[in-house]
Design a protein around this motif. Structure first.
Motif, PDB file in Angstrom:
ATOM      1  N   ASP A  83       0.827  -1.200   0.000  1.00 36.52           N
ATOM      2  CA  ASP A  83       0.000   0.000   0.000  1.00 36.52           C
ATOM      3  C   ASP A  83       0.866   1.256   0.000  1.00 36.52           C
ATOM      4  O   ASP A  83       0.560   2.240  -0.691  1.00 36.52           O
ATOM      5  N   ASP A  87       0.795   4.141  -2.895  1.00 30.91           N
ATOM      6  CA  ASP A  87       0.525   5.540  -2.542  1.00 30.91           C
ATOM      7  C   ASP A  87       1.699   6.449  -2.922  1.00 30.91           C
ATOM      8  O   ASP A  87       1.504   7.577  -3.385  1.00 30.91           O
ATOM      9  N   GLN A 106      -2.184  10.737   0.651  1.00 26.37           N
ATOM     10  CA  GLN A 106      -3.148  10.506   1.718  1.00 26.37           C
ATOM     11  C   GLN A 106      -4.490  10.008   1.200  1.00 26.37           C
ATOM     12  O   GLN A 106      -5.315   9.526   1.978  1.00 26.37           O
ATOM     13  N   ASP A 107      -4.707  10.093  -0.102  1.00 28.46           N
ATOM     14  CA  ASP A 107      -5.956   9.632  -0.714  1.00 28.46           C
ATOM     15  C   ASP A 107      -5.951   8.111  -0.756  1.00 28.46           C
ATOM     16  O   ASP A 107      -4.993   7.498  -1.234  1.00 28.46           O
ATOM     17  N   SER A 108      -6.990   7.486  -0.259  1.00 27.44           N
ATOM     18  CA  SER A 108      -7.051   6.022  -0.189  1.00 27.44           C
ATOM     19  C   SER A 108      -7.321   5.368  -1.544  1.00 27.44           C
ATOM     20  O   SER A 108      -7.155   4.154  -1.685  1.00 27.44           O
ATOM     21  N   ARG A 109      -7.711   6.174  -2.534  1.00 30.41           N
ATOM     22  CA  ARG A 109      -7.994   5.602  -3.848  1.00 30.41           C
ATOM     23  C   ARG A 109      -6.708   5.262  -4.586  1.00 30.41           C
ATOM     24  O   ARG A 109      -5.689   5.945  -4.439  1.00 30.41           O
ATOM     25  N   GLY A 166      -2.574  11.519   9.374  1.00 31.73           N
ATOM     26  CA  GLY A 166      -2.808  10.349   8.542  1.00 31.73           C
ATOM     27  C   GLY A 166      -2.324   9.080   9.184  1.00 31.73           C
ATOM     28  O   GLY A 166      -1.794   9.058  10.290  1.00 31.73           O
ATOM     29  N   LYS A 167      -2.469   7.985   8.436  1.00 33.16           N
ATOM     30  CA  LYS A 167      -2.232   6.658   8.983  1.00 33.16           C
ATOM     31  C   LYS A 167      -0.791   6.399   9.361  1.00 33.16           C
ATOM     32  O   LYS A 167      -0.504   5.509  10.163  1.00 33.16           O
ATOM     33  N   ASP A 239       4.298   6.010   3.996  1.00 33.27           N
ATOM     34  CA  ASP A 239       4.149   5.381   2.686  1.00 33.27           C
ATOM     35  C   ASP A 239       5.504   5.162   2.026  1.00 33.27           C
ATOM     36  O   ASP A 239       5.752   4.103   1.428  1.00 33.27           O
TER      37      ASP A 239
END
Length: 263
Positions: A83, A87, A106-109, A166-167, A239
């Motif tokens: 992932d 990203d 940061q966009d999950s798409r 963010g994550k 990321d």
């Protein structure tokens, strides 16, 4: 020892789906100390990958056994690093400036750049593993997972964290020299142990070629990636650490394939 056990379990719990005991009173700052065990978590993941490959090889042809092992590692880590690679590719490929790159990351798409990077990584990794001699495949998996996570630690030690939301926020940390030494020992011992094993089974010259042909690609990819993220992001994010792991893992496999080809 109990504190070190807590740090190790924290690293396992953060980077894998493996069940760990409850850790009360967790503080994000503890990940600074847990970072020393990131390569050791890689040893664990690599060992499990080798076990899954060995079990699957009793039931399936070699290609399917390797795919089973790859699927197992993706499941065990929750595709955490894959992932990050996707990203990072989306952000660096689609953003025109630093702010936009971070926003895209940061966009999950999943975007085009991320999809291409992810599919390419999986295909390259599968082909590289398929090209290796089965006798060294388990050791390659263990070493690659440990060494690649050490490379992510080196990014943490030599660059600044640039995203505070963010994550990926919990892995922002500043490593001490002692923690860096611990991580280096866990990561490099597998690599050097692998080279010594090959030196016994082949020759000292073959072991030296192993060190050069596997070490130089990993170092080259690490330096290229570090310079790329510093130039475009002025530091690292969670990321980009995941991408570091994926890129250097593949670099090690490709170097090992080259070593077998010339040995």
């Amino acid at each position: 020892m109990s504190q070190q056990r807590r740090y190790f379990l924290l690293a396992v719990g953060f980077f894998t789906r493996l069940p760990v005991p409850s850790l009360p009173d967790f503080q994000e700052s503890e990940l600074q100390h847990a970072a020393r065990y990131f390569p050791l978590v890689g040893v664990l993941i690599g060992l499990l990958a080798a076990i899954f490959w060995w079990l699957a090889s009793w039931l399936f042809p070699p290609a399917l056994a390797i795919l089973c092992s790859m699927a197992a590692t993706i499941y065990l880590t929750g595709a955490f690093h894959e992932d990050g690679l996707a990203d990072s590719a989306d952000g660096l490929g689609g953003g025109m400036d630093r702010a936009r790159r971070l926003e895209i990351m940061q966009d999950s798409r999943l975007g085009s750049y991320g999809a291409i990077a992810l599919v390419g990584m999986l295909l390259f990794k599968f082909q590289a593993l398929s090209a290796l001699t089965p006798a060294i495949l388990p050791f390659a998996m263990i070493t690659a997972h440990a060494l690649s996570r050490l490379m992510a630690v080196y990014i943490m030690a030599t660059a600044s964290y640039v995203r505070f939301a963010g994550k990926s926020k919990p892995i922002a940390t500043t490593l001490t020299h002692a923690e860096l030494v611990y991580a280096s020992v866990f990561g490099l011992l597998c690599w050097l142990g692998f080279s010594l094993m090959l030196g016994v089974n082949h020759s000292p010259a073959a072991a030296m070629r192993f060190v050069l042909l596997t070490g130089l690609p990993v170092l080259a990819i690490w330096m290229w990636w570090r310079n790329l993220i510093l130039r475009n992001l002025q530091g690292y994010t969670g990321d980009t650490l995941g991408a570091t792991q994926q890129l250097t893992e593949l670099a090690f496999y490709l170097g090992l394939v080259a070593w077998e080809h010339v040995a």
